[in-house]
Motif scaffolding. Structure first.
Motif, PDB file in Angstrom:
ATOM      1  N   UNK A   1       5.680  -0.233  -1.553  1.00  0.00           N
ATOM      2  CA  UNK A   1       6.122   0.479  -0.350  1.00  0.00           C
ATOM      3  C   UNK A   1       5.280   0.024   0.839  1.00  0.00           C
ATOM      4  N   UNK A   2       3.960  -0.028   0.628  1.00  0.00           N
ATOM      5  CA  UNK A   2       3.075  -0.515   1.688  1.00  0.00           C
ATOM      6  C   UNK A   2       3.375  -1.956   2.041  1.00  0.00           C
ATOM      7  N   UNK A   3       3.633  -2.748   1.005  1.00  0.00           N
ATOM      8  CA  UNK A   3       3.940  -4.161   1.222  1.00  0.00           C
ATOM      9  C   UNK A   3       5.198  -4.333   2.050  1.00  0.00           C
ATOM     10  N   UNK A   4       6.182  -3.499   1.784  1.00  0.00           N
ATOM     11  CA  UNK A   4       7.450  -3.582   2.512  1.00  0.00           C
ATOM     12  C   UNK A   4       7.228  -3.325   4.004  1.00  0.00           C
TER      13      UNK A   4
ATOM     14  N   UNK B   1      -2.049   2.695   4.503  1.00  0.00           N
ATOM     15  CA  UNK B   1      -2.361   2.046   5.778  1.00  0.00           C
ATOM     16  C   UNK B   1      -3.072   0.714   5.565  1.00  0.00           C
ATOM     17  N   UNK B   2      -4.061   0.741   4.675  1.00  0.00           N
ATOM     18  CA  UNK B   2      -4.792  -0.494   4.394  1.00  0.00           C
ATOM     19  C   UNK B   2      -3.883  -1.584   3.853  1.00  0.00           C
ATOM     20  N   UNK B   3      -3.020  -1.199   2.921  1.00  0.00           N
ATOM     21  CA  UNK B   3      -2.103  -2.181   2.328  1.00  0.00           C
ATOM     22  C   UNK B   3      -1.167  -2.725   3.403  1.00  0.00           C
ATOM     23  N   UNK B   4      -0.666  -1.829   4.254  1.00  0.00           N
ATOM     24  CA  UNK B   4       0.267  -2.248   5.308  1.00  0.00           C
ATOM     25  C   UNK B   4      -0.398  -3.281   6.212  1.00  0.00           C
TER      26      UNK B   4
END
Ligand SMILES: Nc1ncnc2c1ncn2[C@@H]1O[C@H](COP(=O)(O)OP(=O)(O)O)[C@@H](O)[C@H]1O
Ligand SMILES: [Mg+2]
Lengths: 226, 407
Positions: free
Chosen positions: B343-346, B42-45
């Motif tokens: 994955x989060x970055x995407x 979540x944080x990365x997203x």
């Protein structure tokens, strides 16, 4: 020297637990010939597993020398030790130690992936070795879908796939019932007899030891030939 | 011994097989604990999403600025009565028109005044602007005449009008087949349509609502509007003259001619500056949210990786026993961490593009996809993955294989 697979001379190992020093191996000498099937027996806590980890290059002795397949082991480089383990040693454990998320076939592949062989080739070879231990029908099963004896067979295929100099089996039948245990022992005997594979089996079962070509006893960190 | 190791050099130089296998196994392991993985993401997203939105919006604003420049030119300014000025003094038509004679840096002026009104056609109503304009107004605003002609100096005091694109549409829909020459009644007066405008982009220094407007001669407007006050003077200025100089000229002129009247001058450049500042505020906000989220997300990822390492001690021990080098274990966990972050970055990139799309939509600006920001998003995710995976991966690599096996 030509016929020696491994030899250890005056190996000592102690662990420090708090203020006290526990001496586990107290000067062990042992040689294993090529093509030999050797059993090591001894009571629980006598230092069998420690010795096997030593032979398998997972543990560094405090003193003593170790030759395997003609070369002396030097313990200062992880890359060298890992490569030696990968090439020379095949481990079989009491608890099988298969990776739960991988299939039988993939588990058998693992040692070769660290050699950088192409994946297709590795998988082909893996199936070949599964066939050798009569597990080809379970190639796509995961460990939790197999019985203990079947898992141990897969583990043996994994130990064999790299064509190691020696198989080190630490109480390979310890978690199995008598009948399955005998089947596993038969497999080791067959591999030794038919393919000339050098095997060291650790057990605390004297009955199993006596079936082997030769056996030695470990008691309290000292080795005695029988 | 070392020579022996050299003999056993890996068959594939770049470790492609291991990479491939690591990649698949890492994905499987992450999927196996997807609840935990998702939480860490979540944080990365949010972090990547903010960064992407920040960069994309920056690009959109920049493009918008360039578009307004191109549309109107940077040689346009507007002059308004200062807010602090008292109500009594007003722009005077004569004074305004004569500024070009006295101040050579002012090339053309186009004063205008507007008044909101409504016209009725049968049951249908249309709210619009009535604008009093000069002939120069059309040129300064780069208005295109689709049919007929613009308001000219010769139309003084006449009841002629030029209609905007949307107003023309309304007239057509309400039954006027030949708009040119037809009559529109507004505020009790009938105006003859002499011209129809093309659609014109809003924004910048242009007056608001020109597409809905009817433009009449400024002289007529000054006589008919309820509050006949010139609100704004647009002007074209000489090139290569500093805006400071222009401002000084204008203040000086109105100060002398219009009893010390104070005016406010806005240039296209200043407008763009203001736009950029607005964008900077937004960027700063997003940047702050992004950085904090990335830090929080990074810590989350590190935490997940540490848990993963301690849960898989026996796997690590086993792999070491089967011949994995420390560096193999390290790269295995690094790959896992990078995959997690990618994955989060995407998802974050999709989120960020969504945010910038909405921003463009509500600002009525043209949305463009910033490929740079997408590359940046993947880049930052990878860096976070490596950075936050490094410590757990090193911990895993340095585990004593025996202890790991016995656990
Ligand atoms: N890392 C260690 N630290 C302290 N003591 C250890 C360690 N590893 C093994 N030992 C001790 O060494 C002795 C021999 O252990 P082990 O080799 O596992 O015996 P066996 O396999 O014969 O049952 C035991 O007393 C055990 O507690
Ligand atoms: Mg033991």
């Amino acid at each position: 020297m030509e016929s020696l697979m491994l030899s250890i001379v005056d190996i000592r190992k102690s662990y420090r637990v708090g203020p006290t020093e526990v001496k586990v191996l107290k000067g062990i000498n042992l040689t294993v010939e090529k093509g030999e099937l050797l059993a090591i027996i001894g009571p629980s806590g006598s230092g069998k597993s420690t010795l096997m980890h030593m032979l398998g290059l997972l543990e560094k002795p405090d003193t003593g020398t170790y030759h395997i397949d003609g070369t002396q082991v030097i313990y200062d480089d992880d890359r060298v030790l890992s490569t030696l383990r990968n090439r020379k040693i095949g481990f079989v454990f009491q608890q099988y130690h298969l990776l739960p998320k991988l299939t039988a076939l993939e588990n058998v592949c693992v040692p070769l992936t660290y050699r950088g062989i192409k994946e297709g080739e590795v998988r082909k070879k893996s199936l070949e070795y599964l066939t050798k231990v009569d597990m080809q029908d379970r190639a796509n099963h995961r460990p939790n879908e197999m019985s203990g004896g079947q898992q141990q067979r897969v583990a043996i295929a994994r130990a064999l796939i790299g064509s190691p100099a020696i198989i080190l089996a630490d109480e390979p039948t310890g978690a199995l019932d008598t009948k399955t245990g005998e089947e596993i022992m038969d497999l080791f005997h067959r591999l030794n007899r038919e393919e000339g594979i050098t095997v060291v089996i650790i057990t605390h079962n004297p009955g199993l030891a006596e079936q082997c070509g030769r056996y030695v006893k470990i008691i309290d960190g000292m080795i005695y030939s029988a | 011994m070392r020579a022996l190791c050299e003999n056993y050099r890996r068959d594939d130089l770049f470790g492609m097989t291991l990479l491939q296998v690591n990649f698949r196994e890492a994905s499987r392991s992450l999927w196996g604990s997807r609840q935990r993985s998702l939480l860490a993401l979540i944080g990365i997203v949010i972090g990547i999403g903010s960064v992407i939105a920040m960069v994309s919006i920056g690009t959109i604003v920049q493009q918008e600025a360039v578009r307004q420049f191109k549309d109107m030119g940077i040689d346009i300014i507007t002059i308004r009565k200062s807010f602090s000025e008292n109500k009594k003094t007003e722009f005077n038509m004569d004074i305004i028109m004569r500024i070009t004679e006295e101040k050579r840096n002012i090339l053309t002026v186009a004063p205008y005044l507007t008044s909101g009104t409504e016209i009725n056609r049968g049951r249908q109503k249309f709210s619009m602007e009535q604008m009093g304009v000069t002939a120069s107004f059309f040129d300064l605003n780069k208005l295109q005449i689709r049919q007929g002609r613009a308001v000219s100096e010769l139309d003084q005091n006449r009841y002629f009008c030029v209609v905007g694109d949307e107003l023309a549409d309304f007239l057509r829909k309400t039954g006027t087949s030949k708009i040119l020459g037809s009559q529109i009644t507004a505020e009790g007066r009938a105006y003859t349509v002499i011209g129809i405008l093309d659609k014109v982009a809003e924004g910048g220094l242009r007056p608001y609502g020109m597409n809905k407007a009817m433009m009449i001669p400024i002289s007529t407007a000054l006589r008919t509007f309820q509050t006949p006050e010139i609100s704004t003077v647009m002007a074209r200025i000489a090139p290569h003259v500093s805006i400071t100089q222009i401002k000084a000229d204008i203040s000086d002129y109105f100060g002398k001619k219009a009893r010390g009247m104070q005016v406010e001058v806005t240039s296209a450049e200043e407008l763009i500056e203001r736009m950029k500042k607005q964008m900077q505020m937004f960027s700063l906000l997003l940047g702050a949210i992004g950085s904090i989220s990335l830090i929080v997300g990074g810590i989350g990822v590190m935490n997940v990786m540490l848990i993963s390492v301690s849960e898989r001690k026996s796997e690590i021990g086993l792999r070491r026993a089967l011949g994995a080098q420390q560096s193999d274990i390290q790269s295995q966990f690094l790959i896992e961490s990078v995959i997690l972050c990618l994955a989060g970055g995407f998802i974050g990139i999709i989120l960020g593009i969504g945010i910038s799309y909405l921003f463009a939509f509500f600002s009525k600006w043209q949305f463009i996809m910033s490929y740079f920001s997408i590359a940046l998003g993947f880049g930052v995710s990878t860096v976070v993955g490596v950075f936050c995976g490094f410590y757990p991966a090193r911990t895993a690599a340095r585990l004593d294989p025996i202890k790991a096996l016995r656990s």
